[in-house]
Motif scaffolding. Sequence first.
Motif, PDB file in Angstrom:
ATOM      1  N   LEU A  58      28.444  45.997  41.468  1.00  0.00           N
ATOM      2  CA  LEU A  58      27.708  44.363  41.694  1.00  0.00           C
ATOM      3  C   LEU A  58      26.627  44.903  43.245  1.00  0.00           C
ATOM      4  O   LEU A  58      27.152  45.319  44.051  1.00  0.00           O
ATOM      5  N   VAL A  59      25.910  43.784  42.850  1.00  0.00           N
ATOM      6  CA  VAL A  59      25.011  44.658  43.465  1.00  0.00           C
ATOM      7  C   VAL A  59      23.828  42.817  43.937  1.00  0.00           C
ATOM      8  O   VAL A  59      23.769  42.704  43.323  1.00  0.00           O
ATOM      9  N   LYS A 119      29.895  38.549  45.395  1.00  0.00           N
ATOM     10  CA  LYS A 119      29.703  39.723  45.397  1.00  0.00           C
ATOM     11  C   LYS A 119      31.037  39.920  45.055  1.00  0.00           C
ATOM     12  O   LYS A 119      31.884  39.913  43.654  1.00  0.00           O
ATOM     13  N   THR A 120      31.460  39.583  46.271  1.00  0.00           N
ATOM     14  CA  THR A 120      33.273  39.451  46.719  1.00  0.00           C
ATOM     15  C   THR A 120      33.957  38.615  46.287  1.00  0.00           C
ATOM     16  O   THR A 120      35.076  39.203  45.061  1.00  0.00           O
ATOM     17  N   THR A 121      33.886  37.445  45.976  1.00  0.00           N
ATOM     18  CA  THR A 121      34.559  36.875  44.762  1.00  0.00           C
ATOM     19  C   THR A 121      34.889  36.883  43.495  1.00  0.00           C
ATOM     20  O   THR A 121      35.969  37.260  42.930  1.00  0.00           O
ATOM     21  N   LEU A 122      33.469  38.066  43.259  1.00  0.00           N
ATOM     22  CA  LEU A 122      33.799  37.695  41.433  1.00  0.00           C
ATOM     23  C   LEU A 122      34.589  38.834  41.601  1.00  0.00           C
ATOM     24  O   LEU A 122      35.336  39.197  40.584  1.00  0.00           O
ATOM     25  N   ASP A 179      31.925  46.204  45.030  1.00  0.00           N
ATOM     26  CA  ASP A 179      31.615  45.245  45.981  1.00  0.00           C
ATOM     27  C   ASP A 179      30.536  45.945  46.772  1.00  0.00           C
ATOM     28  O   ASP A 179      30.625  46.809  48.006  1.00  0.00           O
ATOM     29  N   ARG A 180      29.088  46.042  45.913  1.00  0.00           N
ATOM     30  CA  ARG A 180      28.296  46.454  46.811  1.00  0.00           C
ATOM     31  C   ARG A 180      27.869  47.869  46.232  1.00  0.00           C
ATOM     32  O   ARG A 180      28.662  48.870  46.311  1.00  0.00           O
ATOM     33  N   THR A 181      26.167  48.337  46.067  1.00  0.00           N
ATOM     34  CA  THR A 181      26.883  49.803  46.499  1.00  0.00           C
ATOM     35  C   THR A 181      26.238  50.972  47.053  1.00  0.00           C
ATOM     36  O   THR A 181      25.434  49.670  47.659  1.00  0.00           O
ATOM     37  N   VAL A 188      26.763  50.194  34.382  1.00  0.00           N
ATOM     38  CA  VAL A 188      25.989  49.028  35.037  1.00  0.00           C
ATOM     39  C   VAL A 188      25.781  48.510  36.158  1.00  0.00           C
ATOM     40  O   VAL A 188      26.965  48.330  36.528  1.00  0.00           O
ATOM     41  N   PHE A 189      25.353  48.154  36.479  1.00  0.00           N
ATOM     42  CA  PHE A 189      24.796  46.952  38.318  1.00  0.00           C
ATOM     43  C   PHE A 189      24.959  45.730  37.264  1.00  0.00           C
ATOM     44  O   PHE A 189      24.090  45.017  36.949  1.00  0.00           O
ATOM     45  N   ILE A 190      25.617  44.254  38.196  1.00  0.00           N
ATOM     46  CA  ILE A 190      25.056  43.581  38.137  1.00  0.00           C
ATOM     47  C   ILE A 190      25.022  43.419  38.862  1.00  0.00           C
ATOM     48  O   ILE A 190      25.285  42.964  40.325  1.00  0.00           O
ATOM     49  N   TYR A 191      23.269  42.641  38.846  1.00  0.00           N
ATOM     50  CA  TYR A 191      22.080  41.840  40.089  1.00  0.00           C
ATOM     51  C   TYR A 191      22.593  40.265  40.567  1.00  0.00           C
ATOM     52  O   TYR A 191      22.565  39.072  39.273  1.00  0.00           O
ATOM     53  N   PHE A 192      23.453  40.084  41.805  1.00  0.00           N
ATOM     54  CA  PHE A 192      23.553  38.290  41.890  1.00  0.00           C
ATOM     55  C   PHE A 192      21.874  38.085  42.731  1.00  0.00           C
ATOM     56  O   PHE A 192      21.748  38.476  43.653  1.00  0.00           O
ATOM     57  N   PRO A 193      21.302  37.045  41.709  1.00  0.00           N
ATOM     58  CA  PRO A 193      20.389  36.080  41.863  1.00  0.00           C
ATOM     59  C   PRO A 193      20.441  35.431  43.288  1.00  0.00           C
ATOM     60  O   PRO A 193      21.769  34.927  43.244  1.00  0.00           O
TER      61      PRO A 193
END
Length: 233
Positions: free
Chosen positions: A15-16, A23-26, A88-90, A130-135
């Motif tokens: 989660l990026v 990020k933390t919630t999801l 949670d973060r990378t 996979v990276f999930i980017y949170f805008p």
Amino acid sequence: MNNLSENGVKLKIGLVGTHEVGKTTLGHILTGYLKAMDYSANLVHEAARLSPFGLLEETTMEAEKWIVNQQINHELVTARFSDILVCDRTSLDTLAYTKYVLDKNPSEENKESYDLINKIVDSNIKSYDVFIYFPIIDKLITKRNKKHNEEFKKQVDNYLIKIMEEKNLDNIHKLKSTSIQGRLEEVMNLCCIDKESFRVVSSDEESLKQILSTKDAVLQKPLEGDKCTFTNQ
């Protein structure tokens, strides 16, 4: 409980995004949902929360070196007990904050530290499927108490976007949904893990192996435009 760790079958989701974008919630909800579906899934909590050094605007090279090493160590340890690892973060996030420190004080020592962390990141990012980017989404910001400097937040987000573009990664997915439920479904669908899949694999281990077959499974449904296209909100 399904446990394929002995077979080396893993799915690692990173989660990026900058701070306070969800990020933390999801991460908690996604991991909890997977556990409820009887998967061996675990969340790697962000190391920054435990840092003995300054954070956010007060961060230093010492802080970011500590964080990147702790983050990777947590990933390695937790991966031993997981078929699905949610981070949670990378290390990509750490590099963005490191770039902030370097731009603020471009000393030779800081340049050397940045180069060192960059090499560590280049090695570590290969481990993610996979990276999930949170805008940054304004409508979400208004629902939260603004705990931090929003300009700094956007600055870190811009650093992160540039870093991801420079790394030329082809496994980044930019979230479209703004609701928690929508984001959960988006990630589950992207990783080929949906309710129908859960129903099938509960009695079919071969199907489970197929769903969790790392990059082939994640990229079974191609990411948007083959590469993630970033646009400022």
